[in-house]
Design a protein around this motif. Structure first.
Motif, short mmCIF file in Angstrom:
data_model
loop_
_atom_site.label_atom_id
_atom_site.label_comp_id
_atom_site.label_asym_id
_atom_site.label_seq_id
_atom_site.Cartn_x
_atom_site.Cartn_y
_atom_site.Cartn_z
N ALA A 152 11.54 -18.95 -20.20
CA ALA A 152 10.23 -18.37 -20.51
C ALA A 152 10.14 -17.98 -21.99
O ALA A 152 9.13 -18.25 -22.66
N LEU A 153 11.21 -17.36 -22.49
CA LEU A 153 11.22 -16.97 -23.90
C LEU A 153 11.23 -18.18 -24.83
O LEU A 153 10.62 -18.17 -25.90
N ILE A 154 11.93 -19.24 -24.40
CA ILE A 154 11.94 -20.48 -25.21
C ILE A 154 10.54 -21.09 -25.27
O ILE A 154 10.10 -21.56 -26.32
N LEU A 155 9.84 -21.06 -24.14
CA LEU A 155 8.48 -21.60 -24.12
C LEU A 155 7.54 -20.78 -25.01
O LEU A 155 6.62 -21.33 -25.62
N LEU A 156 7.79 -19.48 -25.10
CA LEU A 156 6.93 -18.61 -25.90
C LEU A 156 7.30 -18.63 -27.39
O LEU A 156 6.42 -18.60 -28.25
#
Length: 248
Positions: free
Chosen positions: A204-208
């Motif tokens: 999720a953090l990578i996508l953000l």
């Protein structure tokens, strides 16, 4: 023996993902030449996903083969050797002339040596640890660094940082430092829910914030493995010693 029907399709499927990985590596090279480093890095990240899938598909379908292993290695040389080396060169080292070419080539050479050593020792190496940093891991570290450099200005020292970074990860690939594979980790088996939650949070953090998170994840992984290897250096000193096996 001629393979027909569904079995033939099953053999074809993992090699398709390998070919897609190679296509991503080739596309990344083209974008790097054009100076589109963000797109080149992201498409190489997609190639890394295809690389993770092909082996798992082969194991699930029972279609592992010597051909598939060699095809995968050739694909990895292009996607995780040549493409990251060119990204580094076009982004940081063009103005260095021959020195820049040599530094970029060292990364490519170390990646190829890492793959050759892996293929030569594939029947000996423990599934718990990688001998040296795998070339996809080094490629992800390069992707993270290039993406971060597209967002942050490292100032007049950017080339020196890039040189150290490139040579450092080149060395890690050809080293005998054990890097955790987590395939048979007792901690993972005992904490499946926590690990799964951590994986989802990381994705999720990578996508953000892909420009920073890929670099952070790889740096944390590498540093934690280095610290663990140093602390456990006595217990792990013979982990890749196969002389006894060879004598038998």
């Amino acid at each position: 023996m001629i393979i027909q029907g569904p079995k033939r399709i099953a053999f074809f499927l993992p090699n398709t993902f390998t070919a897609l990985n190679m296509a991503c590596g080739f596309s990344s090279i083209i974008f790097a030449i054009r100076g589109q480093f963000y797109i080149g890095s992201m498409i190489l990240l997609l190639g890394a996903i295809f690389d993770m899938v092909d082996g798992r598909v082969a194991r699930l379908t029972g279609t592992q083969s010597a051909f598939g292993e060699q095809f995968d290695s050739i694909s990895d040389v292009i996607s995780f050797g040549m493409a990251p080396a060119l990204l580094l060169y076009m982004k940081f080292f063009v103005s260095l002339g021959r020195v820049g070419l040599v530094i970029s080539f060292i990364y490519l050479l170390c990646g190829a040596l890492r793959l050759a050593r892996f293929n030569a020792n594939i029947d000996k190496i423990s599934s718990d640890y990688f001998q040296g940093l795998p070339i996809p891991g080094a490629a992800l570290a390069v992707i993270g660094f290039v993406l971060c450099a597209t967002e942050l200005d490292f100032g007049p020292y950017s080339q020196y940082i890039a040189i150290f970074y490139s040579l450092f990860f080149s060395f890690l690939m050809i080293s005998s430092i054990p890097f955790a594979s987590f395939k048979d980790s007792e901690f993972v088996k005992k904490n499946k829910r926590k690990v799964l939650a951590l994986i989802f949070l990381t994705f999720a953090l990578i996508l953000l914030h892909e420009q920073f998170m890929i670099l952070c994840v790889m740096v944390v992984y590498v540093l934690s493995c280095l610290v663990y290897a140093f602390v456990k250096r006595k217990e792990m000193s013979h982990i890749f010693d196969w002389n006894e096996d060879e004598e038998e």
